[in-house]
Design an enzyme around this catalytic site. Structure first.
Site, PDB file in Angstrom:
ATOM      1  CD  GLN A  88      -3.495  -4.352   6.025  1.00 26.35           C
ATOM      2  OE1 GLN A  88      -3.527  -3.468   5.505  1.00 26.35           O
ATOM      3  NE2 GLN A  88      -3.988  -5.577   5.588  1.00 26.35           N
TER       4      GLN A  88
ATOM      5  CE  LYS B 274      -3.728  -2.359   1.937  1.00 25.07           C
ATOM      6  NZ  LYS B 274      -4.742  -2.861   3.125  1.00 25.07           N
TER       7      LYS B 274
ATOM      8  CG  ASP C 101      -9.548  -0.251   4.657  1.00 25.11           C
ATOM      9  OD1 ASP C 101      -9.270  -0.815   3.352  1.00 25.11           O
ATOM     10  OD2 ASP C 101      -8.885  -0.448   5.686  1.00 25.11           O
TER      11      ASP C 101
HETATM   12  N1  GUN Z   1      -6.887  -6.900   5.715  1.00 29.12           N
HETATM   13  C1  GUN Z   1      -7.035  -7.778   4.835  1.00 29.12           C
HETATM   14  N2  GUN Z   1      -7.690  -6.718   3.921  1.00 29.12           N
HETATM   15  C2  GUN Z   1      -7.880  -5.491   4.371  1.00 29.12           C
HETATM   16  C3  GUN Z   1      -8.462  -4.452   3.660  1.00 29.12           C
HETATM   17  O1  GUN Z   1      -8.577  -4.233   2.578  1.00 29.12           O
HETATM   18  N3  GUN Z   1      -8.161  -3.475   4.417  1.00 29.12           N
HETATM   19  C4  GUN Z   1      -7.516  -3.424   5.873  1.00 29.12           C
HETATM   20  N4  GUN Z   1      -7.559  -1.947   6.461  1.00 29.12           N
HETATM   21  N5  GUN Z   1      -7.260  -4.455   6.385  1.00 29.12           N
HETATM   22  C5  GUN Z   1      -7.533  -5.721   5.444  1.00 29.12           C
END
Ligand code: GUN
Length: 283
Positions: free
Chosen positions: A93, A49, A116
């Site tokens: 995350q 990311k 998100d």
């Molecule tokens: N963990 C697995 N997929 C995601 C996601 O798309 N966003 C976040 N914040 N955590 C995750």
């Protein structure tokens, strides 16, 4: 033989569009990326990311907190980020370590910065057709379909899996695009008879190679959200597989996403789009 839906190329095109928009518009967007603990998979996702941010010209501000961080401490950081005008999007995350309540974390993030799209406000907005952030993986699925010229309007869409992060929002989005949507799950009786009706089949059940050819109508578009690690020594060198048994389904389907290189790369591309949208909303 199915046409391959190239998520790698499509996600690259989106990242390029975001980068061009940022450069042309003098946009100074920034994303706070919060990782608690040192789960190896989460560390990889977070690094990807941050790399995507760098590529697009988004400032990423990284917070790496120890495994034993208290919920209070994390919520106080989120509060600080909510009130920081220099931060446009906040990503924590998931999963967070045991001892921290995930719902409390998600709800603490301001809906204006919820890139998100996991908060109740964002999910509620999606379900009543209001503006708001859409969670990145389901939004990526819609982009894959649209950019592959697969029309959703009026089509029979079947979603396998009902998670809050993928299945349910994917169903809402397909509905918003005028698909006729059925959501199936582990209690569904005679699943194959339902999935075989699908023009568009979205599979997010988290079971390796579960969907075989008898689940698929000839010519259907099959979107595989699953990702599972394999032992390459026992799988002809293959390291990853999805929820769909690709080799068996590919000759039957009209379109199919590979794993890797299908839905996976779209999640981060949509996060970049959401971060720019957050910046614009706040300015
Ligand atoms: N963990 C697995 N997929 C995601 C996601 O798309 N966003 C976040 N914040 N955590 C995750």
């Amino acid at each position: 033989m199915a046409k391959l839906i190239d998520g790698k190329a499509i996600s690259q095109a989106i990242r390029d569009e975001v980068r061009d928009e940022i450069a042309a518009g003098g946009i100074k967007a920034s994303l706070a990326v919060v990782l608690v603990g040192n789960d190896p998979a989460s560390t990889v996702y977070v690094n990807n990311k941050k790399k995507a941010c760098e590529y697009c010209g988004i400032r990423s501000v990284s917070y790496e907190l120890p495994e034993d961080t208290t919920e209070e401490k994390l919520l106080s950081l989120i509060d600080e980020l909510n009130n920081d005008p220099e931060i446009n999007g906040i990503l924590v995350q998931l999963p967070v370590p045991k001892g921290i309540n995930e719902d409390h974390v998600i709800e603490a993030i301001s809906p204006m910065k919820d890139v998100d799209g996991f908060s109740k406000a964002s999910v509620g907005a999606l379900s009543i057709g209001d503006k708001g952030f859409v969670s990145c993986t389901p939004a990526g699925i819609i982009e894959l379909l649209k950019r592959s010229d697969i029309d959703i309007d009026g089509k029979r869409c079947v979603v396998v899996g009902r998670s809050n992060i993928v299945g349910k929002p994917a169903a809402m989005l397909l509905l918003r695009e005028n698909g006729t949507v059925t959501v199936t799950h582990s209690h569904t009786k005679d699943l194959a008879s339902i999935t075989r009706e699908a023009d568009i089949l979205v599979v997010a059940i988290g079971k390796p190679e579960f969907i075989t050819s008898e689940y698929v109508k000839p010519g259907a578009a099959v979107i595989d959200v699953g990702i599972h690690r394999l032992d390459p020594e026992k799988n002809n060198g293959k390291k990853l597989c999805g929820d769909v048994k690709f080799d068996e389904v590919e000759p039957v389907a009209g379109y199919i996403t590979p794993v890797p290189g299908g839905v996976g790369p779209m999640t981060i591309a949509m996060l970049m789009k959401n971060t720019v949208a957050a910046y614009k909303m706040q300015h």
